[in-house]
Design a protein around this motif. Sequence first.
Motif, PDB file in Angstrom:
ATOM      1  N   PHE A  70      37.838  50.151  31.989  1.00  0.00           N
ATOM      2  CA  PHE A  70      37.433  49.038  32.670  1.00  0.00           C
ATOM      3  C   PHE A  70      36.068  49.013  33.031  1.00  0.00           C
ATOM      4  N   PHE A  71      35.465  49.806  33.586  1.00  0.00           N
ATOM      5  CA  PHE A  71      34.284  49.602  33.982  1.00  0.00           C
ATOM      6  C   PHE A  71      33.075  49.737  32.871  1.00  0.00           C
ATOM      7  N   THR A  72      33.683  50.587  31.779  1.00  0.00           N
ATOM      8  CA  THR A  72      32.548  50.683  30.410  1.00  0.00           C
ATOM      9  C   THR A  72      32.652  49.510  29.576  1.00  0.00           C
ATOM     10  N   SER A  73      33.631  48.741  29.934  1.00  0.00           N
ATOM     11  CA  SER A  73      33.988  47.641  29.172  1.00  0.00           C
ATOM     12  C   SER A  73      33.180  46.415  29.959  1.00  0.00           C
ATOM     13  N   ILE A  74      33.579  46.002  31.177  1.00  0.00           N
ATOM     14  CA  ILE A  74      33.152  45.139  32.147  1.00  0.00           C
ATOM     15  C   ILE A  74      31.701  45.157  32.228  1.00  0.00           C
ATOM     16  N   ALA A  75      30.792  46.146  32.402  1.00  0.00           N
ATOM     17  CA  ALA A  75      29.577  46.229  32.523  1.00  0.00           C
ATOM     18  C   ALA A  75      28.833  45.590  31.171  1.00  0.00           C
ATOM     19  N   PRO A  76      28.931  46.203  30.214  1.00  0.00           N
ATOM     20  CA  PRO A  76      28.281  45.728  28.705  1.00  0.00           C
ATOM     21  C   PRO A  76      28.494  43.995  28.693  1.00  0.00           C
ATOM     22  N   GLY A  77      30.031  43.843  28.912  1.00  0.00           N
ATOM     23  CA  GLY A  77      30.348  42.314  29.001  1.00  0.00           C
ATOM     24  C   GLY A  77      29.673  41.601  29.918  1.00  0.00           C
ATOM     25  N   ILE A  78      29.402  41.945  31.252  1.00  0.00           N
ATOM     26  CA  ILE A  78      28.742  41.202  32.065  1.00  0.00           C
ATOM     27  C   ILE A  78      27.172  40.999  31.599  1.00  0.00           C
ATOM     28  N   THR A  79      26.443  42.368  31.142  1.00  0.00           N
ATOM     29  CA  THR A  79      25.109  42.358  30.692  1.00  0.00           C
ATOM     30  C   THR A  79      25.024  41.147  29.533  1.00  0.00           C
ATOM     31  N   PHE A  80      25.976  41.395  28.449  1.00  0.00           N
ATOM     32  CA  PHE A  80      25.618  40.441  27.383  1.00  0.00           C
ATOM     33  C   PHE A  80      26.044  39.056  27.541  1.00  0.00           C
ATOM     34  N   SER A  81      26.790  38.648  28.729  1.00  0.00           N
ATOM     35  CA  SER A  81      26.992  37.346  29.035  1.00  0.00           C
ATOM     36  C   SER A  81      26.019  36.729  29.627  1.00  0.00           C
ATOM     37  N   ALA A  82      25.128  37.635  30.514  1.00  0.00           N
ATOM     38  CA  ALA A  82      23.801  37.126  30.949  1.00  0.00           C
ATOM     39  C   ALA A  82      22.671  36.777  30.024  1.00  0.00           C
ATOM     40  N   LEU A  83      22.801  37.584  28.969  1.00  0.00           N
ATOM     41  CA  LEU A  83      21.973  37.317  27.831  1.00  0.00           C
ATOM     42  C   LEU A  83      22.285  35.981  27.103  1.00  0.00           C
ATOM     43  N   LEU A  84      23.597  35.740  26.873  1.00  0.00           N
ATOM     44  CA  LEU A  84      24.236  34.395  26.383  1.00  0.00           C
ATOM     45  C   LEU A  84      23.906  33.397  27.054  1.00  0.00           C
ATOM     46  N   GLY A  85      24.063  33.570  28.271  1.00  0.00           N
ATOM     47  CA  GLY A  85      23.792  32.349  29.366  1.00  0.00           C
ATOM     48  C   GLY A  85      22.190  31.915  29.237  1.00  0.00           C
ATOM     49  N   THR A 281      15.634  37.417  45.554  1.00  0.00           N
ATOM     50  CA  THR A 281      14.113  37.295  45.480  1.00  0.00           C
ATOM     51  C   THR A 281      13.557  38.559  45.098  1.00  0.00           C
ATOM     52  N   ALA A 282      12.204  38.580  44.918  1.00  0.00           N
ATOM     53  CA  ALA A 282      11.350  39.737  44.779  1.00  0.00           C
ATOM     54  C   ALA A 282      11.617  40.816  45.888  1.00  0.00           C
ATOM     55  N   SER A 283      11.954  40.516  46.982  1.00  0.00           N
ATOM     56  CA  SER A 283      12.305  41.544  48.164  1.00  0.00           C
ATOM     57  C   SER A 283      13.663  42.104  48.263  1.00  0.00           C
ATOM     58  N   THR A 284      14.499  41.711  47.166  1.00  0.00           N
ATOM     59  CA  THR A 284      15.867  42.046  47.406  1.00  0.00           C
ATOM     60  C   THR A 284      16.339  42.613  45.933  1.00  0.00           C
ATOM     61  N   ILE A 285      17.298  43.331  45.774  1.00  0.00           N
ATOM     62  CA  ILE A 285      17.671  43.918  44.591  1.00  0.00           C
ATOM     63  C   ILE A 285      18.413  43.114  44.034  1.00  0.00           C
ATOM     64  N   ALA A 286      18.578  43.182  42.481  1.00  0.00           N
ATOM     65  CA  ALA A 286      19.278  42.330  41.429  1.00  0.00           C
ATOM     66  C   ALA A 286      20.684  42.493  41.697  1.00  0.00           C
ATOM     67  N   THR A 287      21.580  41.431  41.784  1.00  0.00           N
ATOM     68  CA  THR A 287      22.928  41.435  41.712  1.00  0.00           C
ATOM     69  C   THR A 287      23.601  40.532  40.497  1.00  0.00           C
ATOM     70  N   LEU A 288      24.800  40.751  40.151  1.00  0.00           N
ATOM     71  CA  LEU A 288      25.372  39.912  39.378  1.00  0.00           C
ATOM     72  C   LEU A 288      25.237  38.309  39.430  1.00  0.00           C
ATOM     73  N   ASP A 289      24.949  37.719  38.444  1.00  0.00           N
ATOM     74  CA  ASP A 289      24.878  36.090  38.689  1.00  0.00           C
ATOM     75  C   ASP A 289      26.408  35.650  38.006  1.00  0.00           C
ATOM     76  N   VAL A 290      27.145  35.079  38.839  1.00  0.00           N
ATOM     77  CA  VAL A 290      28.542  34.957  38.358  1.00  0.00           C
ATOM     78  C   VAL A 290      28.563  33.392  38.810  1.00  0.00           C
ATOM     79  N   PRO A 291      29.454  32.583  38.069  1.00  0.00           N
ATOM     80  CA  PRO A 291      29.869  31.241  38.751  1.00  0.00           C
ATOM     81  C   PRO A 291      30.745  31.377  39.845  1.00  0.00           C
ATOM     82  N   ASP A 292      30.830  30.137  40.579  1.00  0.00           N
ATOM     83  CA  ASP A 292      31.901  30.004  41.682  1.00  0.00           C
ATOM     84  C   ASP A 292      33.226  29.957  41.337  1.00  0.00           C
ATOM     85  N   ALA A 293      33.256  29.365  40.146  1.00  0.00           N
ATOM     86  CA  ALA A 293      34.934  29.025  39.656  1.00  0.00           C
ATOM     87  C   ALA A 293      35.008  29.371  38.234  1.00  0.00           C
ATOM     88  N   VAL A 294      36.470  29.726  37.844  1.00  0.00           N
ATOM     89  CA  VAL A 294      36.843  29.849  36.717  1.00  0.00           C
ATOM     90  C   VAL A 294      36.929  28.577  35.530  1.00  0.00           C
TER      91      VAL A 294
END
Length: 593
Positions: A70-85, A281-294
């Motif tokens: 689950f983790f090894t699949s969701i992590a690349p998927g989220i990363t690739f989705s950010a690039l696609l977006g 921001t530059a003063s915070t770590i980066a977290t996943l950018d996800v939409p609010d709804a499906v």
Amino acid sequence: MCQRVMANPDDSGAPKEGGGGGDERFRVSCYWRRPFAEMRNDLNRRRPHYLSDWTDAYTRKVVSSALFMFFTSIAPGITFSALLGDQTRVDGRAQLGPVEVILSTAVTGSIFAIFGGQPLVIVGVTGPVTIFTIAVFNISDALGIDFLPFYCWVQIWAALMHMGLAASNACSLITLVTRYSCETFGMLIAVIYIYNGLRNLITYFVDLDPQPALLSLVVGLGTTWLALLLTSARSWSILNRTARTLLADYGATASIFFFCFVPYMGANYDLTPAAHGDNITASTIATLDVPDAVEPSADRGWLINPADCPAWAIVLAIVPALILTVLFFFDHNVSSLLAQAPEFGLKKGTAYHWDFFVIGVQMLVTGLLGIPPVNGLIPQAPLHTDSLCEKEWRTRPAGHSAHDKVEVITHCHEQRVSGLAQAVLIGLTLCALTVLGYIPIAALDGLFIYMGIASFGGNSFYQRLVLFITDPARRAARGLDFLDGVPSGVVRRYTALQLLILACIFGVTLVPYANCLFPVLIAVLVPLRIVTLPKLFGRENVDALDADGNAPDLARHSADADGAAEGTVGGAAAGTICAEDGEAGPGAATEVV
């Protein structure tokens, strides 16, 4: 259809990656007049095992494997989705994003786990598919046509090509792919994972203030270190066998959970977006950018209307569809080969043609939904198989000391539940998108690095690279069969050439527009191995260096003093510690301890 003829075909009907001797390895016979013959053989081979594919899942291994995958699949998927977006925007709005990638992975993963012939193969959205999708978007943008209807037709044509190749027995050509090509491709994916993970950790020091950048580095490298440490627990001398097995099985999952919480502990919380109104921001770590709804990223419904694409563009879509088919023909079948390597000792047989047909059917579904297509994942597919293997320490024949012991696979739990469970878990994340938004990206970067290192396990290319820095007096301790029969100079030159080829292909993946051509370069390795390498290094030497791995032969080893089998988590081979020098030993299945 052209199929390689083997002197000693596998009893399971599996195409061999290599092995054997001389030109017989690549002699082929043709039988185009028997459509669907190999698909029928695949179904006949797998049908008797279908019930046991579900009943054999009652083991703790399945739970740990499903969580790890689950983790090894969701992590690349989220990363690739950010690039696609970021790369598929029309009027400032992304056409594809996290929802589409997660939905594609969950739906197709479930279909493949239930109906696929080789359920240990994990399917998902890959880096090459991401590169290909961005290229298709750029083409549609340059031609002034709607991207999603054009993308739909690309997948429809590719689906028909997939099903046609499967029906015409074309997947038999994968028998020409030897370990040389598979391991080069596997190393390429591993290098890409490690490169991207390290690059992101370094980039934080450019984009962020010192404190959040340092916290991101600690989270990323900490995730990698703890995963490697815990998954090596089987080789520890502390704790009892049960505790070591549990740590090895759940080590990677535990490390991800722990370091996802580290940024929210104590004063670290002030460096998270949650402490600043969820603003990155530059003063915070980066977290996943996800939409609010499906909902789709673009302003559209869930189904694509193929009629929205002009007729001339429908015909033009055949060209990128052909490229996608070539990519999947190699990528998916190689992932299947790696997931069913002889070293795992699988018993239930293969189904290359049927699986390629299923991939084609899935492509019709993803095309009409306007979401990315999927194929077998590397390194996830072989890591999945390894995560289901029971292992124990055995003493080499005539061996007496602790340094004469090797880790031997005693059994693999061949079943469908772990693959289905990880797909369902990925789908359930759509119900918790807000929670995903709190995951630090640095933890996923660390997981990328871990996965890259973990995929070195059992890769003879990696083991030959290690020989360059191995004390000549200690080379025999590495347990490589070819060391006695192949001159060391040939081994070095053969490995150096393979490393040069790997570096060139990796360089191509970094070049815009040319990066989508790297599957063609990987495919070129097949004729290079068959024609050129024997001329450069001698056929006998190349056959020895490129020989098949061996299925577990427990009769050749006496039982270890501990006696009982000990578990492993997917990729745990990467974390095994060599007791001789205390060094990390990716490829633990062949490490001497």
